[in-house]
Design a protein around this motif. Structure first.
Motif, PDB file in Angstrom:
ATOM      1  N   LYS A   1       0.873  -1.186  -0.045  1.00 24.66           N
ATOM      2  CA  LYS A   1       0.003   0.072   0.018  1.00 24.66           C
ATOM      3  C   LYS A   1       0.865   1.415  -0.154  1.00 24.66           C
ATOM      4  CE  LYS A   1      -3.720   2.256   2.526  1.00 24.66           C
ATOM      5  NZ  LYS A   1      -3.125   3.809   2.313  1.00 24.66           N
ATOM      6  N   THR A   2       1.868   1.313   0.823  1.00 28.71           N
ATOM      7  CA  THR A   2       2.845   2.395   0.845  1.00 28.71           C
ATOM      8  C   THR A   2       3.315   2.524  -0.693  1.00 28.71           C
ATOM      9  OG1 THR A   2       3.098   2.108   3.287  1.00 28.71           O
ATOM     10  CG2 THR A   2       4.876   3.271   1.871  1.00 28.71           C
ATOM     11  N   ALA A   3       3.943   1.543  -1.173  1.00 17.81           N
ATOM     12  CA  ALA A   3       4.506   1.519  -2.202  1.00 17.81           C
ATOM     13  C   ALA A   3       3.556   2.005  -3.339  1.00 17.81           C
ATOM     14  CB  ALA A   3       4.911   0.270  -2.776  1.00 17.81           C
ATOM     15  N   ALA A   4       2.484   1.621  -3.436  1.00 18.62           N
ATOM     16  CA  ALA A   4       1.447   2.058  -4.473  1.00 18.62           C
ATOM     17  C   ALA A   4       0.890   3.654  -4.375  1.00 18.62           C
ATOM     18  CB  ALA A   4       0.000   1.251  -4.381  1.00 18.62           C
ATOM     19  N   ASP A   5       1.210   3.907  -3.101  1.00 19.60           N
ATOM     20  CA  ASP A   5       1.035   5.814  -2.916  1.00 19.60           C
ATOM     21  C   ASP A   5       1.735   6.280  -3.730  1.00 19.60           C
ATOM     22  OD1 ASP A   5      -1.044   5.249  -1.251  1.00 19.60           O
ATOM     23  OD2 ASP A   5       0.108   5.416   0.599  1.00 19.60           O
TER      24      ASP A   5
END
Length: 252
Positions: A82-86
């Motif tokens: 999720k952090t990467a997708a941000d």
């Protein structure tokens, strides 16, 4: 010498020399065999090294099936993804590497207009549900254990892509051995992609740290962003600062 620092140095010494005796470790670090035994018990319990006759040796990360890896640390992997997708923006052309953590990114990209190039079968099938995601497969031989496509001949074809960002997976990561993978064929693709001009994101949970597999596909200094679930020790923090790597530690 502080105990934690000594244990870290013992681990690095074993990684460098492949295998060492207890007597050698006692001499090098200037401590008793009893102290060395206590230190290596901690490293063995964490899977960093393994006991062999007369001493200790490196613990190689083995090639596990995709499903075996997927079942491990699912909450942490999802938060890392999720952090990467941000960091992905509308219109980006990105590469998503074959991995159980990188796979989780698809859920968090479903509302974005993005083009994904990938070598992973599960990433392709999950992205099929979202018409706003354009998917390009690398093609090649399907390795069933890792659910990834790989080919020696296809590695150079990635030089033509102008990626905005690449999101990489790893079997094991260490300062001394860099970012590693268990498949030599797959590593050729990874190496080519990392050497491009895109921002390189490495997604790894804490179980991958201070371990390494058969093939190093890039040095840790080639990574631009390291996203993990564990607060890294001072060695990693200093290395990151000295090599302009942005450390991103997720919070549960």
């Amino acid at each position: 010498m502080l105990k934690t620092k000594r244990i870290q140095q013992i681990q690095e010494y074993v990684l460098k020399h492949q295998s060492v005796s207890l007597d050698d470790l006692g001499t090098v670090f200037g401590v008793s065999k009893t102290t060395i035994r206590r230190d290596i018990r901690k490293l063995i319990s964490e899977g960093m090294i393994q006991k062999v006759y007369g001493g200790v040796a490196i613990s190689h990360a083995k090639l596990e099936s995709f499903n075996e890896r997927k079942a491990r640390n699912p909450i942490q992997k999802r938060l890392i993804a999720k952090t990467a997708a941000d960091y992905v923006e509308n219109g980006d052309v990105i590469f998503i590497d074959s991995g159980t953590t990188t796979l989780e990114m698809i859920t968090f990209l479903k509302t974005k207009q993005v083009t994904i190039i990938t070598n992973n079968l599960d990433i392709i099938t999950q992205a099929l549900h979202f018409e706003n995601i354009t998917v390009i497969s690398t093609g090649g031989l399907l390795e069933r254990d890792t659910k990834s496509f790989s080919s020696y001949s296809h590695a150079n074809s990635f030089k033509k892509y102008n990626f905005d960002k690449v999101f990489m997976a790893s079997t094991g990561v260490s300062i001394s051995n860099g970012v590693t993978n268990s498949s030599p064929i797959e590593s050729g693709i990874k190496e080519t992609i990392v050497k491009g001009n895109a921002d390189v994101f490495l997604l790894v949970d804490h179980t991958k740290l201070d371990k390494y597999a058969m093939v190093t596909y890039c040095g840790l200094k080639e990574v631009d962003y390291l996203i993990t679930d564990n607060f890294l020790d001072e060695n990693y923090q200093d290395f990151a600062k000295g090599n302009s790597i942005e450390l991103i530690v997720i919070k549960e």
